[in-house]
Structures are given as structure tokens and as C-alpha cells.
Write an enzyme that holds these catalytic residues in place. Structure first.
Site, PDB file in Angstrom:
ATOM      1  N   SER A 262      -7.341  -6.646   8.518  1.00  0.00           N
ATOM      2  CA  SER A 262      -6.226  -5.702   8.428  1.00  0.00           C
ATOM      3  C   SER A 262      -5.509  -5.639   9.770  1.00  0.00           C
ATOM      4  O   SER A 262      -6.145  -5.679  10.825  1.00  0.00           O
ATOM      5  CB  SER A 262      -6.807  -4.338   8.053  1.00  0.00           C
ATOM      6  OG  SER A 262      -5.910  -3.315   8.369  1.00  0.00           O
TER       7      SER A 262
ATOM      8  N   ASP B  26      -6.547   7.122  12.563  1.00  0.00           N
ATOM      9  CA  ASP B  26      -5.114   7.376  12.398  1.00  0.00           C
ATOM     10  C   ASP B  26      -4.831   8.619  11.572  1.00  0.00           C
ATOM     11  O   ASP B  26      -3.879   9.356  11.831  1.00  0.00           O
ATOM     12  CB  ASP B  26      -4.442   6.144  11.788  1.00  0.00           C
ATOM     13  CG  ASP B  26      -4.305   5.048  12.831  1.00  0.00           C
ATOM     14  OD1 ASP B  26      -4.231   5.376  14.032  1.00  0.00           O
ATOM     15  OD2 ASP B  26      -4.292   3.869  12.453  1.00  0.00           O
TER      16      ASP B  26
ATOM     17  N   ASP C  17       0.815  -1.212   0.000  1.00  0.00           N
ATOM     18  CA  ASP C  17       0.000   0.000   0.000  1.00  0.00           C
ATOM     19  C   ASP C  17       0.846   1.257   0.000  1.00  0.00           C
ATOM     20  O   ASP C  17       0.605   2.188  -0.789  1.00  0.00           O
ATOM     21  CB  ASP C  17      -0.945   0.012   1.211  1.00  0.00           C
ATOM     22  CG  ASP C  17      -2.113  -0.952   1.003  1.00  0.00           C
ATOM     23  OD1 ASP C  17      -2.094  -1.733   0.021  1.00  0.00           O
ATOM     24  OD2 ASP C  17      -3.039  -0.932   1.833  1.00  0.00           O
TER      25      ASP C  17
ATOM     26  N   ARG D 115       1.228   6.962  16.848  1.00  0.00           N
ATOM     27  CA  ARG D 115       1.084   7.904  15.743  1.00  0.00           C
ATOM     28  C   ARG D 115       1.815   9.222  15.955  1.00  0.00           C
ATOM     29  O   ARG D 115       2.460   9.732  15.033  1.00  0.00           O
ATOM     30  CB  ARG D 115      -0.396   8.159  15.451  1.00  0.00           C
ATOM     31  CG  ARG D 115      -1.186   6.910  15.064  1.00  0.00           C
ATOM     32  CD  ARG D 115      -0.455   6.060  14.082  1.00  0.00           C
ATOM     33  NE  ARG D 115      -1.242   4.930  13.593  1.00  0.00           N
ATOM     34  CZ  ARG D 115      -0.699   3.900  12.954  1.00  0.00           C
ATOM     35  NH1 ARG D 115       0.623   3.852  12.754  1.00  0.00           N
ATOM     36  NH2 ARG D 115      -1.447   2.907  12.528  1.00  0.00           N
TER      37      ARG D 115
END
Lengths: 411, 411, 411, 411
Positions: free
Chosen positions: A184, A130, A19, A101
Site C-alpha cells: 500500500s 492516520d 477505496d 494529515r
């Protein structure tokens, strides 16, 4: 608003996976901009060097490839401060994704400043938390930075289109990425989260194969294991008497927790963007750490500090979940929490067994526990029981006045 | 303050055990007053009729002996409202003792009013929380009631003196009560707590024999058990599809939890009177109930209601722990909590296994979970990802202004 | 509890007035102990030297007489930190008495340690908050100190008995002290409070003669006066551009407020000991200071910091009111508050007029106000109005899901 | 996201003024849709019938013109519940604009459902809070409603363009609307706010001509006026003994406040959308009402209820400011607040004078004030001063244990 000109140089949070490789190529083709890649070892358990090779293959100049091991910084400056607060989002979630993050954004912004980049980019979708966390952190650190979120911009809105784009651009596709993954995964040293697809119906149990790192409790050892975690000023500093670095401690606790089936959570949570989502979270070491930290606080914090912490915690956890790590209010709460931890030092013994962890003993030079006060044995003068009468009477006074009023009004 | 005249008639919270029998006799001899006994079945697991026989033997008139099964009232009016709040004191304690005290006081005060008694008496010591809970509840219900707490008044301050008093007054002493018990136990339908003596050193693990009702996790079945708990308006109403009364549900959950080793807590807590104490709490059914209630709230509460509940909970739990059940502020918080529960209905599936309980699936006609919004599949229009950009930008605006100021000041 | 032996040396909070002189003599006669007097200038507006003469006359050795001007310490270390929080008890009270008590206790304990005294004594009654504040502060600083509160011990329970004791012990009685004062007054640099007797009925207006330092608004100047107060890191440092010490600033603001009738409060409040009391509070400078501090925070704090401060304030004010200045939780809250104040610098212009103060302009190098963002003029690009759509939509998402559920359930 | 088809019928919040007339015409021309107008009398002090004439002139069918007097509903269902909470945003703002928006949205949505309209429209800009309030309320009431916010959509982005559009579409332009107004005004029964242009620099004092309804304090009567406000269950029901409807009471208080210069606020506040703005707020009646409500609560609420209310208030006010009136969490807080108000009945006397209002006396059949407890006179037994000793000692216990630890660690 007028359309912005294309960015000249973009720092991309790059995992080396399919990705973010597509994003890398898309940035190059869509904006004709230079791309800088940042790949961080946050303890996700993957080799980083393949990311370098892949970036080079996709045309990134060697000096534009940043690969860093940030595990110690992650635990020392993010995970540990958060655990001082006993933070749980919605009563149960240990914030494993949320806390990683801001660190990534911080490095993206710093690298942008070092390399003269005018934008950063991330691979988070437009539905999740996110994107918010990446972007709030970035804007809080550099108000002029531009953030590119390809998932919100491009038209590669299906798996098929993504694969077509990859093929058209000579991006290698691993065999197991051809088909749709059944769910995922995101991972770092603190946790692994799984969500999507086979997990989307919260009325359906998650299949066992979802578990990425924790042994099923049923398969864990039949014998409990006892460990001792030592704290200094609220942070774990040793296991079974052996001093270790922050990341080493968490790594070791992860091994112990994973072995004993500890730290699995099946949760439906409220995302900041307004929808509910369901995830399976695995936080083996963090689950032990929370129990241990609570154990040491039990004897080293008084009720005034402890209860204030409890009352501040939900707001603190919400701030981290929502992406406000770099905000004045999180820093204010942290100042309050840290002020409580100066004497939170000592050792907790914990029992690990088939999915659960329980503190069973704790001791500290800073202990506030006073056997002289609490003892069932005859008093040696530490505590005067008659004090309780006045204490109760004055606590009751307003209640009596209320009750007297109620009687008066009834007539 | 002038000495009060002796009470004429006292309603005593009477268990039938040695200690409250000594209190009974002491009241008769010290104050020469009439004694009314109140013995409640709160699910402590003891026969009540022996208490009647013993009270009669100690000279209590039959019409002055009150023996009541209050288990349904206990769960319906006290336990269930509390669980709607997901109440945990100091992050871990399910308040099993705390929540029973106001019910006992309520009945003591009511019986005093029925029988024309001018005082009530309880057997709690001057060091603990229970004296506070008994007395605050009593004063809140009757501002003129007098409360006698013999443990704060008398000079029977050692085991030896108590036994001498018992012998001198023909109070039968069970064989196992001659020596000092190794620890002290309190029990009701919600929990069993053990504390004192062998448990007084929090650095020492509790011996296994302390456990009163829960199987050691190591001895629990090797096979997990799945159960389904159904809620209506925040209260559990059925197990595995079978509707049951409140007390029956808790009884059944207790059996399940006890069998699977669920609900053991080793805690050092802060008492309201200012000292720390260490207890072993067994809350088998309650631990399952909390997990189940959280599970059903996950899909039926939105984040606004859920997060407000989370932020109110620590204060609510503290109020109950400290004895303020019958207070305006507890009632205000209850009003807020109850307002959130009108659609908290549905079913949660839980996995019970060797000391842990985990919700693994949940469904409800009132579910707010929207697969259409959260899905990883291509959007069908429920959610517009471009909305996220504006959402993030405006959430970031103040952070950008702060960052711009910081840069400006740095020069 | 066994009776304690008499103290050997006692440090008394001594005003030089009749009541504390009686206490001084009572301590000497009741306990045959040495007395050390501590008289502090907290800005109450009385000469201190007469207290020295009186203490000497009552037999206190010169080296045992402590007279100190603590005004700067009072404002710098107590008043200013409190005003950083915008503290108001029960929405209205500026805590003028509450904040002075811990300072006095601190010095009493320090002097006890310097002089080898084993006790301290204060003149607060058994009904009020001040006994709690004095004693909690003392115990928090020295766990072994003994506190003597004569008003809770002696039998001088009427004015007549007090005067008899004074006469019997050659304590001079000022003419105006012969009769009962119509109300009781406490004063320091921050405020003057009046309560009792003619003020006891809250349905009766306070007579004008109660006012001790503030001009009646009706008698204040007919012309408004404008002043400018400058802050640095949350503390006032200058008036009309002139830098002054903390106590000088408060003194000057007191003069200005008193002249313009500002800072009168007629309040029925809840005492910590459980009863309500009614007081007339005069806080001229503090009332201006609060308005000014809010004014400068308006432009220098963002909403995250400001709203967190607002939510913490009631608890912070309650802690100070209840006497918990020296407590971990007050210090934690202070840490949070102080963390917010590092850039709270700048100047506020205020209008003083006949009982009210209003900030009318404010400016700062640290201002977060952005005319570019808020302007009604055509945008120059600082703010993109279309961002608002996404912001609203995602904030609305959970509300829509709730509304959709409500419609679905209605059928 | 795919472009939406044009709406068929739109309900517009229509004031009859130039701006909403332009919106009306723009909707007709841009979307070729039918327009329904809703004009509400919220006490803004303007005739409504001219709005009818103008709407007709602009081609609205008579049956599509809704003109309603909602003043009683506004005060009864919105203003009064809010004042029960003593709500102040950022410590000072009485939320006069915020509280009116949900009522307007509620009627827009209801009229849309009655008339079969598929959208509503409002005239709020893309920078302010009102767009958020209108839209969150609408979506919370009808998840499928479409909201059109022309200011975020159209290209009439300057005064010149607006006037050109008006002229081109035969919309009459009042003479005083040709030029730019020096500031913008919003008004309803609770308040008038002014902001923008001459007010944009917060370092500049607002000119006197900004005041719309309140007399300058300097021009107010030289004689104070005393009034008495009577409450039942937290709501004002009478002035000077005369019972009145909710809107009549607020109207009368507005007259009194305006006459005496009461309720002017010059504020820089934090908007929900992230920027700061400066406004001049005039809330004459509301300022009196808040002071009066606090006055009656002083004697009818105990500290438990009062302090809980104080701690909930900032969150409650923030919710209303941000537009979450129709949200579960606002309703939960309201449930808690309303539960506290059942006995908040009685009368408060207030003094109005040149810009300030002060409660000076209060009485109630429900008063909790006990002169017997608080009196300076010799006790008649209501309160035992020796109780205070035990109360203080147990409150101090944890502080002593902390202090003992600190000494131990110092060695």
C-alpha cells in the site's frame, strides 16, 4: 450511548481512487446523506481532474466538489515549521505522512462549515495512525464535528466484499485494482510511504520494485553533484542562488534527491495505537533539507539554543506523529523553536552522491563561528587560555566533593 | 592563592610524538620532577614500542614507562555503553574523541596512585574540550590529584619556540614535523578527527587529502556489500554469525566502513568552552554500529522505552562531550539506558554502499513486532478496530474542550 | 594574557552601605578612575537618598550619581515572566535573588553606554552565584564591557583589613558594622535571603532572629484570612477585586504573607560554582503568588500545556539561578511559556493561616473544567463511558505485547 | 468484534461495601460465573473481617475469599520507590490513589492464576483514572487476562437502580447508604481523597466536613512539634531515632501530620481520560515524608544528580498517575532514580505546626556540604576565588559572541 441519528451532509476526503469511491457510495447508501468531496493536490503526483469526473459520475453535485492545490500551504505552514525543529520520529523518520494529515482535516472542517455539513469522513483504517491524526485535528478545530471512519464501521472487511460492493454500485474498477496490490502506498510532496503485504515481514528485505520515486543508489549518477541551499529565518528560500516558492524548492530538492538515490528508509516504527509496523519511506527532498538545515544551524545557533532544540525535538516529533499538530503543547514548542530561528539565515553547500547527502561548507552573515577564537595560530587576544583553568576547576568542584566523600566513606 | 610547590612525580599521557616529548622534557626542566609515562593503545593505529625507546632516551626509568593495550576495555566499558544510548552530539557527532578521554584519565590516576605520583599531565591545549575531559575525569576519581596542563602554563606559544625548545633539549624532530602540519589529527579505534588550519574556514570544503582512514565514497566499490551484525543486550557480539571480542568487532566494522566510504562527517560544533570549531570526523565502524543498533532496537524495544531513550539521549551525549563521564548524572542515565537493553538481542542485516549504510532486515527471538496485529489481511481477532474509536475520542477530549472554549470566547 | 590597562570610568552597583563604599574608594585609589554610582530601589526597603549623600561625600560628581526606582520594571519584566513558569529551583527556592541580578546588570551596562564608561563593578564575592549572574548578564548585553569584581581582586580579605581600609579612607562606619554581622542579608521586593556565619551549619536550626520580614507562624494571627487574586494572561492584576500595578500587587501580597507567617524556607542548595550553601529565604508575597498562579492554571490550562510547562520548568529555573536570564535558551523557554498563558485569566481564592497558603476556590471565564463531563450524576451525553474501553485497550496494547514476549521467553 | 463467551471464574476487588457487593451479585447473575473475592488492607482504616462475612453471605466459597494485609508491601515496594523521586503530579498531588492501584491489580492477577480464574473485575467507573490504572497494570502482568468493568457494562446507571438491584438480590444496605452520599471517598495508608457532588464546583470552597482524617489547621495544637526522620538509601527508616518498618513509619507520620493539620490539598487536576476533576486530598504522612526526603537530599545529592532527578520527575509522576507503573519506561526512570539514592542517608529535623511542615536542620555522614568551601570566614585554601573569573568568562563566551553578532548586524 444512544445511537446517533444519521448525518445529513458529509465532507469526504476523496482521492478519486477505488477505496474512497466505495466510501462515497457507502455513505450515500448507508446514511442516505449528501456527500461533499474534497480532493487536495498535496504533491502526490496524480491528476485531480479525473477525481472530479468520477465524483460527478457518482452523483455528487458540481458545487459539492472541492478540488484544491494546497502544495504551497502544505510546505509553508506545515513542512517548513516542522523542519525548523529538525524533527525525526524515533531517530529516523521524517514524518512525511504525519504532517499532511492536519492540513487535510483543516480543510475538511472548513468546508463542512462552509457547506453546512455536520460530519466529515476519511478513508483511514482502524489500525493505523492516520485515523488518529485526521480525527484529533478535526476535533481540535471543531469540537462538534462528527467524524465518520467507514473502515471502523462497515462490514466490507475483505477485498472480495469491497469489489462486490463496487460492482453492485457501478463503481468502475481499474484493471490493476482487481487483484490485491502487493503493498500500500501513500504519497505527498514530502514523501512516499509503502507498507503492508510483501513488506510485512521485517526480516525480509524489501524488493527493489517497492521504490516509487527514488532511483536505487546503485543506479544513480556516478558523479557527485554539488548544490547550495539558502535559508532565511530557518526556511529554505533558494537553491543555487535562485529564489523559489516553498513548494517549488521542495519539488526541486525532490528531483535532486530522487536522481541521486537519497532518502530511502526501511523502518520498523511504533504506531500510536500500540503496535509496530514496517514501512519503506522515500523522502528525497526532505532528507536533503534536514541536512542543509542542520548545516546552517551549525554556524548560526549557539549551543544554548541548539541544545535546547535537540532536547525538545523528540517530544515535538512524537506530537506530530501522534496527531497533535493542533494542540497547545505543539504550539508552545513551535514558539520556542521559532524564537531560535530569527537569525538562521545563510547558505549551505551539499554533496549529493549515490544515496547520501553531506553538507561540506556553510556561510552566513549571521555566523557565530569565530576563527579568531578557535585558531591554532598564536592568539591575538580573543581568548585567554588561563580562563580554562578556573572553568574546569569550578566545574570539577562538585565532582571533587563527591570523590572526597567516597574516599572518606571507604575509610 | 598561594603558589603551589612543584610536583615531585608526574604521570604524563605520552604518545611518543614531538609535542608530548617536549612536554616530558619541559616537566623535567620546569619542575625538576620525576616523570612517569603512560602510553595507551586505543586503536590509534601507531606502534607503541617507539614511544618506549623515546621515553628511555629522554631519561625515563624503565619502571616508569607504562605501555598498555586498552582497546578491549575501551570498547567494552566506554564505547559499548555509549552506543546503547544511540548517542549523537548536536544531532550528528558520534563522540569519538570524547569517549576516549575518561579512560586515559582513569589510567593516569591509577598509575599515579600506584607509583606515588602527586600529579598527572596531559598535552591538550587551553582552547579545546579535551583539557576539560581529562581533568574532570581525573578530579572525579581522585579529588586530591594535581593536573598539569603545560599548554596553559608555558611560554612555548608558537611553533618556532617549540622547535627551538626541542632542539635545545635534544628532542629528535621527525622531518615532517619541521613545518607546520596543515591540520591536526586525533585517532582511536572509534574515530579519527581532523581540525585546524586548512579546515578553519567552514565555508571552504575540506580537501580530500584530509581523509585519514575512510575511502572517498567515489572510490569505494561499485557493488554493495551486505553484512549481518548480531547484538546481545544492546552490544554487538558477532558479524556475519562469527562471534568476536568487542574491540575485534569494532575493528572489523571499521574495515568494512572504511572500504565503503562510510562515516565521514564535516561538522561545525559547539565546544564546551564556548566557541565553535569545525572538524572532519571519520567514524567508519561506529556509523555502521549506530545504524545496526537502531535496527535491532526497532523490533526489541517498545515505544515507552524507545521514546524515553530518545528524550534522554541529547543530555547523555552532552554529558559525554563535556567531560562528565564519571558523574552521578551520567551514571543515572546509564542505569536507565542499560535497564532498557536486557532484551535488545538479535540480528540486523545492513547494506553498505558508497558512503551510506542502511539496515534492510532485522530479526530476533525477542521481537515485539506482531504481524498478527499489523497485517492488512482480514483480522483473526488480535486487534479490534472499534477500540480505536474510544482511544481517539478520549485523546481528543481535552482538545474538544479547548475548541469549545475558543468558540465560546469568540461569542 | 597581557595585563589590561586601568579602566577610565567605572559604573558601580552602589548600595550606600559600608562594603560598596569601600569598593567605591578602592576603585578610585586602585585604578585612579572616575566612578559612576548606580543605586536601585528594588524594594529592598531602604531609603536611597542617604546613598546619594554618601556618594557625594566620597567624591562622586552629582551627574555621576544614578538613583532609580525600578520596582515596577522589576516585577513586570522579570518577576512576572518567571512566575508564569511556576519556577522553583531545586524544587523549593523561588529565585528571589537570582531574578534581580539581570535587571541591575542591564542598567549598569546602559549607564556605562550613556556615560562613556568602559567598565562596571559589583560587590559580589568570588564564591557565590551573584558574580556569575551580574557578569553573564553584562556580557550578554555588551560583549566589550569590562567587569571589575573587587572581591576577587583585592587583598582586603578579612574584616579587619576592610575596616582598616575604611578608616584610612575616611569612610564612615556605622556602629553596628564594627563587629562581624552574625549573618549576611540580601533583600528586594520579592524576597529576603540570609546566609553565612550563624547559619553555616545546616545541622543547626536557624535562630528566630534571622527572620527579617516574616512574622513567625506561631506569632501570626489566630484567624485565617481569605483573599482573592485575579490574573490576566498569567500575571496577577488585582487583589480582592482591586486592580493594582505589578509592584503594588507584590507589595500587598508581601504584607499579607508576612503577617501570616507565609514564605519561610530553610534550604541547602547547590550553587552554580559547585559548592553547597545554606540559606534562610523569606518570600511572603511570592509564595502566595505561586500558589495562586497554580490555582488559576488548574482550570485554564489543559494537560498538554500544563505537563509541558512542568517538564520545562526545572531547566528554566536552573537557567535563571545560574545567571542565564539573557540567553537564547531562556528566551525560547519563555516564548513557550508565554504562549501557554494567553487565557490564564480568572480569580483564585486563597486561605492564609499561620505559615501556609492554600487555594480553596477558583473561577474563570476561560475555565476548561466541565461539570457536565466529570459529574457523578447520570450522564447527559457529554461523555460516553464505553470510549474508555478502547482507550485503555490501545494504551495497553504495547504492554500486552511486552507481557506476551516475557511469557514466551519464559517458555 | 465477536462477543466473548462469559467468563467462568472472576476475581473481584472486593471492599465489602455496597457497591462491590452489588458487583459481586451482578457478576453471579449476569455471567453465571464463580466469583473469587480479594480484599486488601492497604491501610484504608476499615476492618476486613466483615468483608469475609458478607462475601460468605453472598455465596462465596470460603476458599474463594482472599483477605490480606498488604500494607508493608504497599509502602516498601510502591510508596517508598515513588517518594525517592519526590513525585508530584501537576506540581502538587502526591499520587496517593494512583500508587495503590498497581498493587491491587498485581494481586488480582496472581490470584486469578492461582485459582484458575479467567477474568478479574474492579469497581472503578468509566470516567476516572482508576479503571485505566487497574487495567493497564493487569494487562502488563498477564496479556491474556480478561478485565470486567461492570460500571462500563451494566445498566445500573442511577442510584435508584442500584438500590433496587440490591434489594432484589438481598444485599444488605447500610442505613447511611440509602441516600446519596454528599461526596465519594477513597482511602489507603498514604492518603484519603474526596470528590464529587458537593465538591464538583471548583469555585465553591469545600465544606470542613469533607476532611476525613486531618485536623483542621485552626484546630491543631498551638505548639509546634519537632520530629526527626532518618533515611537510609532514600527510604525513611526511623522516627526520632526509633527504627520502624516501612508501614509503621508511614502510619506514625500520618498520626503526626493529621494531628498538626498537615497535608490538605484542594486541587483541580487533569485526568488521563481527558477531563478535569476537583478533589480534596489528605496526605498527612506523605507530605511530611516529601519534605523530609528533600531535606536529606539537599546535603547528600550533588547538583548533577539532583537536577537530573528534578527534570525526570514530572514524566515519572505522570506515568504513575496515568497507570503505567508496570511499564519499561517507569522502570528505566526508577533505575536512574534508585542509582542516585545509594548515599541518601541521614537525618532531618522537621517542624510541624498548624498545617505546615518545614525541615529546619539536617545532617549525614554522607553530607556533601562543605563549610570549608562556603564559609564567609577567610579562606583556608579550599577554594580559590580567582577560579571564578575563568569560569564566568568561558560560560560567557558564547553570550559575548551572540552580543557581538547582534551589534554587528545593527551596524
Amino acid at each position: 450511548m444512544a445511537l446517533q441519528p444519521a448525518p445529513k451532509k458529509v465532507v469526504l476526503a476523496y482521492s478519486g481512487g477505488l477505496d474512497t469511491s466505495i466510501i462515497l457510495k457507502w455513505l450515500q447508501t448507508e446514511y442516505r446523506c449528501e456527500v461533499v468531496t474534497f480532493t487536495a493536490d498535496l504533491g502526490q503526483g496524480e491528476e485531480l481532474e479525473p477525481a472530479r469526473a468520477k465524483a460527478e459520475m457518482l452523483g455528487i453535485k458540481p458545487e459539492n466538489i472541492y478540488i484544491e492545490d494546497v502544495r504551497e500551504e502544505f510546505v509553508r505552514d506545515f513542512v517548513n515549521p516542522m523542519f525548523r525543529a529538525n524533527a525525526l520520529y524515533e531517530g529516523q523518520y521524517l514524518l512525511g505522512t504525519s504532517i499532511a494529515r492536519p492540513l487535510i482535516s483543516k480543510r475538511l472542517v472548513e468546508i463542512a462549515e462552509e457547506t453546512g455539513a455536520d460530519a466529515i469522513a476519511h478513508g483511514a483504517t482502524g489500525k493505523g495512525n492516520d485515523q488518529v491524526r485526521f480525527e484529533l485535528a478535526a476535533y481540535a478545530l471543531n469540537p462538534d464535528i462528527r467524524v465518520i471512519a467507514p473502515w471502523r464501521e462497515w462490514d466490507l472487511t475483505s477485498r472480495t466484499k469491497l469489489l462486490e460492493f463496487a460492482e453492485a454500485n457501478q463503481i468502475p474498477i481499474a484493471k490493476n485494482k482487481r487483484g490485491e496490490a502487493p503493498f500500500s502506498v501513500d504519497a505527498n510532496l514530502l514523501h512516499t510511504s509503502s507498507e503492508g503485504r510483501v513488506l510485512e515481514d521485517p526480516a525480509q528485505e524489501a524488493p527493489d520494485y517497492v521504490l516509487q520515486r527514488i532511483t536505487r543508489p546503485e543506479d544513480a549518477p556516478d558523479t557527485p553533484e554539488m548544490i547550495e541551499v539558502t535559508f532565511e529565518k530557518g526556511d529554505a528560500v533558494a537553491i543555487d542562488g535562485e529564489a523559489m516558492s516553498p513548494a517549488t524548492i521542495l519539488t526541486r530538492l525532490n528531483e535532486l534527491g530522487a536522481k541521486h538515490g537519497i532518502g530511502i528508509l526501511d523502518l520498523v516504527e511504533n504506531r500510536f495505537v500500540g503496535m509496530k509496523s514496517r514501512g519503506i519511506y522515500e523522502t528525497p527532498g526532505g532528507t536533503i533539507l534536514l541536512e542543509a538545515h542542520r548545516g546552517i544551524e551549525q554556524i548560526t545557533l549557539d549551543s544554548g539554543a541548539g541544545h535546547l532544540k535537540d532536547s525538545l525535538m523528540p517530544r515535538y516529533a512524537e506530537l506530530i506523529y501522534n496527531g497533535f499538530w493542533f494542540s497547545p503543547e505543539r504550539e508552545m514548542l513551535q514558539a520556542a523553536i521559532d524564537a531560535s530561528q530569527t537569525l538562521v539565515s545563510g547558505t549551505v553547500r551539499l554533496k549529493l552522491y549515490k544515496g547520501s547527502v553531506r553538507s561540506v561548507a556553510r556561510w552566513s552573515e549571521n555566523s557565530l563561528y569565530s576563527e579568531a577564537h578557535v585558531t591554532f595560530e598564536e592568539d591575538a587576544g580573543a581568548y585567554d587560555q588561563t580562563d580554562a583553568q578556573g572553568f574546569i576547576r569550578l566545574n570539577a568542584l562538585r565532582l571533587k566533593l563527591l570523590a572526597a566523600r567516597a574516599r572518606r566513606l571507604k575509610g
